[in-house]
Design a protein around this motif. Structure first.
Motif, PDB file in Angstrom:
ATOM      1  N   VAL A  88      18.878  51.000 -18.434  1.00 50.31           N
ATOM      2  CA  VAL A  88      19.979  51.569 -18.161  1.00 50.31           C
ATOM      3  C   VAL A  88      20.035  52.320 -16.935  1.00 50.31           C
ATOM      4  O   VAL A  88      19.306  53.432 -16.867  1.00 50.31           O
ATOM      5  CB  VAL A  88      20.502  52.807 -19.456  1.00 50.31           C
ATOM      6  N   PHE A 103      17.966  45.582 -15.850  1.00 47.40           N
ATOM      7  CA  PHE A 103      19.050  46.492 -16.216  1.00 47.40           C
ATOM      8  C   PHE A 103      19.987  45.939 -17.301  1.00 47.40           C
ATOM      9  O   PHE A 103      20.466  44.553 -16.670  1.00 47.40           O
ATOM     10  CB  PHE A 103      19.875  46.993 -15.435  1.00 47.40           C
ATOM     11  N   ALA A 143      22.718  47.581 -18.339  1.00 44.85           N
ATOM     12  CA  ALA A 143      23.904  48.652 -18.253  1.00 44.85           C
ATOM     13  C   ALA A 143      23.860  49.473 -17.126  1.00 44.85           C
ATOM     14  O   ALA A 143      22.639  50.215 -16.803  1.00 44.85           O
ATOM     15  CB  ALA A 143      24.169  49.448 -19.672  1.00 44.85           C
ATOM     16  N   HIS A 171      25.774  52.516 -14.681  1.00 45.68           N
ATOM     17  CA  HIS A 171      26.993  53.430 -14.271  1.00 45.68           C
ATOM     18  C   HIS A 171      27.282  53.419 -12.895  1.00 45.68           C
ATOM     19  O   HIS A 171      26.717  53.712 -11.996  1.00 45.68           O
ATOM     20  CB  HIS A 171      26.803  55.021 -14.855  1.00 45.68           C
ATOM     21  N   CYS A 180      25.764  42.429 -16.810  1.00 44.62           N
ATOM     22  CA  CYS A 180      25.327  43.532 -17.005  1.00 44.62           C
ATOM     23  C   CYS A 180      26.454  44.632 -17.482  1.00 44.62           C
ATOM     24  O   CYS A 180      27.638  44.220 -16.910  1.00 44.62           O
ATOM     25  CB  CYS A 180      24.555  44.159 -15.952  1.00 44.62           C
ATOM     26  N   SER A 187      15.760  53.847 -20.477  1.00 44.51           N
ATOM     27  CA  SER A 187      16.717  53.465 -21.192  1.00 44.51           C
ATOM     28  C   SER A 187      17.206  54.237 -22.357  1.00 44.51           C
ATOM     29  O   SER A 187      18.382  54.691 -22.269  1.00 44.51           O
ATOM     30  CB  SER A 187      15.848  52.241 -21.967  1.00 44.51           C
ATOM     31  N   ALA A 247      20.590  56.248 -21.533  1.00 43.78           N
ATOM     32  CA  ALA A 247      21.586  55.777 -22.479  1.00 43.78           C
ATOM     33  C   ALA A 247      22.520  57.234 -23.041  1.00 43.78           C
ATOM     34  O   ALA A 247      23.501  57.153 -23.510  1.00 43.78           O
ATOM     35  CB  ALA A 247      21.371  55.007 -23.409  1.00 43.78           C
ATOM     36  N   LEU A 280      26.250  56.461 -24.078  1.00 47.78           N
ATOM     37  CA  LEU A 280      26.705  54.921 -23.708  1.00 47.78           C
ATOM     38  C   LEU A 280      26.216  54.244 -25.234  1.00 47.78           C
ATOM     39  O   LEU A 280      25.092  54.194 -25.566  1.00 47.78           O
ATOM     40  CB  LEU A 280      25.677  54.182 -22.695  1.00 47.78           C
ATOM     41  N   HIS A 312      23.381  50.693 -26.234  1.00 48.37           N
ATOM     42  CA  HIS A 312      22.297  50.573 -25.086  1.00 48.37           C
ATOM     43  C   HIS A 312      21.243  51.703 -25.367  1.00 48.37           C
ATOM     44  O   HIS A 312      21.356  52.561 -26.027  1.00 48.37           O
ATOM     45  CB  HIS A 312      22.614  50.435 -23.874  1.00 48.37           C
ATOM     46  N   ASN A 352      19.593  43.914 -26.526  1.00 44.17           N
ATOM     47  CA  ASN A 352      19.692  44.176 -24.919  1.00 44.17           C
ATOM     48  C   ASN A 352      18.145  44.440 -24.696  1.00 44.17           C
ATOM     49  O   ASN A 352      17.664  45.534 -25.084  1.00 44.17           O
ATOM     50  CB  ASN A 352      20.356  45.621 -24.751  1.00 44.17           C
TER      51      ASN A 352
END
Lengths: 428, 337
Positions: free
Chosen positions: A53, A82, A84, A86, A114, A353, A357, A362, A365, A376
């Motif tokens: 993440v 990855f 996820a 941002h 993703c 991760s 997250a 999030l 994740h 994931n």
């Protein structure tokens, strides 16, 4: 969706086990799981991590599709392991309204490589003067919880205080790009021995540290959450360590490049090393590694910052600041943190991760690799060694500082909710 | 025998930084400049050495004095000279340094003399693969100005050692004081490197605001007071201080700067009798230097300009000479015509 059996992978670096994915979730974890009709991925010797993440990615769309799009950026993200990212708000137009964050969110859904969680701007147009509609962005389909004017510092103390207070209503967090603007006018590189010799405008450590000191105090005063973007100096580490010792709600990230590279590289005047915050000294690099290992720094974030070739193929002062990082992040972390014995693979899972997250709130994740969790997952071959070849990047941009440098480790497979986005090191 | 300046393995055919010059490189350039200065004393001030070679003066900053100095140097060596000023050119329309450089090379430039506001621009030009020609740094941002340092060293050697007595010699043991805006000065950076290489001892004098963070690693001393350094100086180099610096709070007022760091007649009297006053120009009279000092015979400012042409001839000759003919015979050839 079919079943996938990952056979013999070391989950978070532990003993080899099998992991059965059924549809979008992890169905079973154990030894000697029958393959049945599942597709088998032989993973002996490889490390299985929760999907990585990134709290800090510049996808450039809308506005600078010449350097990256949501599609190319998420392909780069998947290549780097990855699941996820941002997406930072400094697009054109700026992601300071529900409309723009929903657009980026929708483009992420369409890409399929993703998950894309948009970050909302703190202030209108990143101007630092008027709060953007933080509530509207939170309530939108994008569900924004991280707000940042990244690229610019929220330098007005009152605006920063209000933002920190305001986001408490929906458990948001303000991610601060700590850069005192007056102290960094004309700044081109870390201020120190090398800048004195090269005659490049100095970017003093205190410009970062003074803002961090102010913001941890503000966060404590209003009992809110502050996250420090791309922390780069030993002094910043000390301030965050102190704030955490007080029990204040402060988190921090470090980029892979600040864990490896120093301002000595600027002697080449090659703008591929030009980045914000600037590359610092060897002592800073060592302090950052230690802080990431002991948890003072919570996580690694790439600050993936794509730029077209022409914006780097020029004199230093004219060049854009930033480096691409999604596709090399895990390798740099392996080299600087794992291969040096500072953290183990469980530590990598935590810093790349679980923690990011959790900071971004999030869902789906940063979950453990166990039955019933979303599938994931990232599979890494830690024995791989190879020189970085930007021509092979999935990113639209090539501005990597690692061209030709040998880095360890390679992402062989990435799974986004049970679907392989990377297979045998290639995008699926 | 010809030798090229530039001890840096990445920039061997170029002159980018005074730090790249060894003691022997620097002395060779100064000795060659002395030969060139003798040419200037002849009725025909021209050598055929660079006939058919093209030197481009690529100036992104206004600097008439440096440009005409390079122009005169190249012309005295019979080179063709093209002056390219960024003003009114395609650069102002957004053309990149790379495209400008490639355009000039396509027109057949053998050497590019570049003045640029961005530190490192000449280094980029020499190492990026954009062009093949030799690159001479004529001042880049707040980084370096190596030919200025060479002409300063040449002037010091002539004055402190002697024109003939100086041949083959360096500046061993001489005490050089550089006063003013060290932080923004490319002249100071190049001089610290070169003068140290030549065996001199350099002291920088400035208010603390105008000394760079990191200066402690430089091979020189730093003093915040001018008066205590003057009696121990063989040469005092005054740097121009731009009035705009005052607005950025580097110092409170012009008068305060002048009082503490300006060189006037009283202060000059504290210098040893043999000591000289230098200034790279342009001088701001009444600011860092009074008219009394500027016009005294201890001030070498005008001499430095003349020496600049000889020194730049030497640099271009050594970089581009490329002929088997050594300098003295080349000079004779011209005389015999």
């Amino acid at each position: 969706m079919s079943k996938i059996l990952i056979r013999g992978a070391k989950i978070l670096g532990g003993e080899p086990q099998d992991v059965l994915i059924d549809g979008e979730t992890v169905a079973e974890v154990g030894t000697g799981i029958e393959a049945g009709d599942a597709t088998v991925v032989e993973a002996a010797g490889q490390i299985l991590l929760p999907g990585l993440v990134d709290l800090h990615t510049h996808l450039r769309e809308p506005g600078r599709e010449d350097s990256e799009t949501v599609l190319t950026g998420t392909r780069a993200a998947a290549s780097g392991g990855f699941t996820a990212v941002h997406a930072m708000a400094n697009t054109f137009p700026v992601a300071d309204t529900a409309g723009v964050v929903e657009q980026v969110w929708r483009l992420g859904k369409e890409s399929g490589y993703c998950d894309v969680q948009p970050v909302g701007a703190v202030t209108v147009g990143l101007e630092g003067k008027q709060l953007a509609e933080l509530g509207a962005m939170h309530d939108s389909a994008a569900g924004v919880k991280v707000f940042s004017d990244d690229g610019k510092c929220v330098d007005d103390a009152v605006i920063m205080r209000r933002a920190l207070e305001y986001v408490k209503a929906f458990d948001g967090v303000v991610a601060q790009h700590a850069q005192e603007p007056r102290l960094t006018e004309g700044a081109q590189m870390n201020e120190g021995v090398v800048s004195a010799e090269l005659g490049l405008g100095g970017w003093p450590a205190v410009a970062e540290e003074s803002i961090i000191a102010r913001d941890v105090l503000l966060a404590a005063h209003v009992d809110s959450r502050v996250h420090i973007c791309h922390l780069s100096t030993a002094g910043s580490v000390e301030i965050v360590r102190w704030a955490k010792s007080k029990g204040w709600n402060v988190t921090a990230e470090v980029t892979p490049h600040h864990l490896l590279l120093t301002d000595e590289l600027v002697r080449s005047y090659n703008p591929v090393y030009k980045v914000n915050p600037p590359l610092r000294t060897e002592a800073d690099v060592m302090a950052l590694r230690e802080a990431l290992a002991d948890g003072t720094i919570d996580c690694v974030a790439t600050d993936h910052a794509p730029h077209p070739h022409e914006d780097k193929d020029c004199e230093w002062a004219a060049a854009a600041m930033g480096m691409v990082g999604l596709e090399t992040a895990l390798s740099v972390v392996q080299q600087t943190m794992v291969d040096t014995g500072l953290i183990d693979w469980a530590g990598v899972a935590d810093r790349m991760s679980f923690r990011p997250a959790a900071i971004g709130r999030l869902e789906g994740h940063g979950r453990p690799v166990s039955a019933g969790e979303p599938a994931n997952l990232t599979l890494v071959d830690p024995a791989y060694r190879g020189a970085v070849d930007p021509a092979g990047f999935a990113s639209r941009s090539r501005n990597t500082p690692y061209e030709g440098r040998e880095l360890p480790g390679r992402v062989t497979h990435t799974f986004l909710r049970g679907r392989a986005t990377v297979v045998d090191g290639k995008l699926a | 025998m010809l030798r090229l300046p530039g001890g840096n393995p990445r920039t061997p055919r170029h002159l980018i930084s005074a730090a790249d010059l060894t003691r022997d490189d620097a002395v060779l350039i100064l000795d060659t400049a002395e030969e060139m200065a003798r040419v200037a004393d002849r009725p025909i001030k021209k050598l055929p050495t660079l006939r058919g070679r093209t030197v481009v003066n690529l100036f992104f900053e206004d600097s008439t004095r440096t440009r005409i100095s390079f122009e005169a140097a190249a012309k005295r060596l019979s080179a063709d000279v093209i002056n390219f000023s960024a003003k009114g050119s395609s650069v102002s329309k957004g053309e990149s340094l790379k495209d400008t450089a490639m355009t000039l090379e396509a027109m057949g430039a053998d050497a590019v003399v570049i003045r640029h506001g961005a530190s490192g621009a000449p280094y980029r030009l020499a190492t990026s693969g954009w062009i093949d020609g030799a690159v001479v740094n004529a001042g880049d941002g707040t980084h370096e100005h190596p030919t200025q340092a060479l002409l300063d060293a040449f002037t010091m050697r002539r004055r402190l050692v002697g024109a003939d007595a100086g041949i083959g010699k360096d500046l061993e043991g001489r005490r050089i004081t550089i006063v003013g805006d060290i932080l923004h000065s490319r002249v100071a950076r190049s001089n610290v490197h070169l003068l140290t290489t030549l065996g001199a001892h350099v002291t920088l004098v400035a208010p603390p605001t105008l000394v760079p963070v990191g200066v402690e690693q430089w091979p020189c001393d730093v003093s915040y007071g001018l008066d205590e350094v003057l009696p121990k100086s063989d040469a005092v180099m005054m740097l121009r201080v731009q009035r705009e610096r005052m607005n950025a709070a580097y110092f409170p007022t012009e008068r305060e700067y002048s009082r503490r760091y300006g060189l006037d007649g009283l202060r000059m009297a504290r210098m040893p009798e043999h000591a000289i006053v230098m200034h790279p120009g342009p001088m701001v009279r009444g600011m860092e230097i009074t008219a009394e000092v500027a016009d005294s015979d201890r001030c070498t400012a005008v001499e430095q300009v003349a020496n600049g042409v000889s020194t730049r001839m030497a640099v271009l000759y050594l970089l581009l000479g490329g002929s088997e003919t050594a300098l003295p015979s080349a000079a004779r050839t011209e005389e015999n015509k």
